[in-house]
Design a protein around this motif. Structure first.
Motif, PDB file in Angstrom:
ATOM      1  N   ASP A  40      -5.073   1.213   0.201  1.00 29.98           N
ATOM      2  CA  ASP A  40      -6.007   1.049  -0.915  1.00 29.98           C
ATOM      3  C   ASP A  40      -7.441   1.284  -0.455  1.00 29.98           C
ATOM      4  O   ASP A  40      -7.730   1.299   0.732  1.00 29.98           O
ATOM      5  CB  ASP A  40      -5.846  -0.285  -1.631  1.00 29.98           C
ATOM      6  N   ALA A  41      -8.328   1.527  -1.417  1.00 27.78           N
ATOM      7  CA  ALA A  41      -9.684   1.959  -1.066  1.00 27.78           C
ATOM      8  C   ALA A  41     -10.773   1.289  -1.884  1.00 27.78           C
ATOM      9  O   ALA A  41     -11.869   1.832  -2.028  1.00 27.78           O
ATOM     10  CB  ALA A  41      -9.785   3.480  -1.190  1.00 27.78           C
ATOM     11  N   THR A  65      -1.679   2.357  -3.256  1.00 26.51           N
ATOM     12  CA  THR A  65      -0.535   1.670  -3.847  1.00 26.51           C
ATOM     13  C   THR A  65      -0.435   1.951  -5.335  1.00 26.51           C
ATOM     14  O   THR A  65       0.654   1.983  -5.894  1.00 26.51           O
ATOM     15  CB  THR A  65      -0.604   0.151  -3.619  1.00 26.51           C
ATOM     16  N   HIS A  66      -1.588   2.135  -5.980  1.00 29.65           N
ATOM     17  CA  HIS A  66      -1.642   2.490  -7.397  1.00 29.65           C
ATOM     18  C   HIS A  66      -3.054   2.974  -7.705  1.00 29.65           C
ATOM     19  O   HIS A  66      -3.928   2.911  -6.849  1.00 29.65           O
ATOM     20  CB  HIS A  66      -1.223   1.323  -8.298  1.00 29.65           C
ATOM     21  N   LEU A  82      -2.894   9.810   0.102  1.00 34.06           N
ATOM     22  CA  LEU A  82      -1.506   9.943  -0.325  1.00 34.06           C
ATOM     23  C   LEU A  82      -1.213   8.893  -1.387  1.00 34.06           C
ATOM     24  O   LEU A  82      -1.670   7.753  -1.281  1.00 34.06           O
ATOM     25  CB  LEU A  82      -0.559   9.762   0.857  1.00 34.06           C
ATOM     26  N   ALA A  83      -0.468   9.300  -2.396  1.00 36.07           N
ATOM     27  CA  ALA A  83      -0.095   8.402  -3.489  1.00 36.07           C
ATOM     28  C   ALA A  83       1.139   8.958  -4.177  1.00 36.07           C
ATOM     29  O   ALA A  83       1.488  10.129  -3.999  1.00 36.07           O
ATOM     30  CB  ALA A  83      -1.238   8.274  -4.501  1.00 36.07           C
ATOM     31  N   MET A  88      -1.367  10.071  -8.251  1.00 40.42           N
ATOM     32  CA  MET A  88      -2.242  11.136  -7.797  1.00 40.42           C
ATOM     33  C   MET A  88      -2.872  11.876  -8.960  1.00 40.42           C
ATOM     34  O   MET A  88      -4.033  12.247  -8.922  1.00 40.42           O
ATOM     35  CB  MET A  88      -1.464  12.106  -6.891  1.00 40.42           C
ATOM     36  N   ASP A  89      -2.116  12.081 -10.041  1.00 37.13           N
ATOM     37  CA  ASP A  89      -2.689  12.718 -11.231  1.00 37.13           C
ATOM     38  C   ASP A  89      -3.867  11.907 -11.753  1.00 37.13           C
ATOM     39  O   ASP A  89      -4.903  12.450 -12.115  1.00 37.13           O
ATOM     40  CB  ASP A  89      -1.631  12.862 -12.328  1.00 37.13           C
TER      41      ASP A  89
END
Length: 95
Positions: A40-41, A65-66, A82-83, A88-89
């Motif tokens: 997560d960020a 994670t989401h 990465l997701a 990612m969309d």
């Protein structure tokens, strides 16, 4: 003074606290031998990339994670994210 706070949990794991807006958001930096994973960020209001660079010199990959903004807002600051494809969309289009 940094926007973020961190705590070393041992065994190569650091929790990073992003104060966010209503509630803080937590991210986890897991450092290996060749690279580090940032799980997560945060919200994206502070310079998370610079903060993480102060914790490790290894290349960092973000594992989302989401795609909620308080967990993914800072992902744009990193080169590799990465997701799950559905997440990612949302990351690419923004909220």
């Amino acid at each position: 003074m940094s926007w973020f706070e961190s705590q070393d949990l041992g065994n190569g794991v650091v929790v990073i606290r992003d104060p966010g807006y209503a509630r803080p958001s937590l991210a986890y930096l897991v450092t290996g031998e060749e690279r580090a994973a940032l799980i997560d960020a945060g919200l994206g209001m502070g310079d998370l990339r610079a903060f993480v660079a102060g914790l490790t010199a290894l290349p960092v990959v973000v594992l989302q994670t989401h795609a909620h903004p308080n967990h993914a807002g800072g992902s744009h600051q990193f080169d590799r994210v990465l997701a799950h494809p559905r997440g990612m969309d949302k990351l690419k289009s923004g909220w």
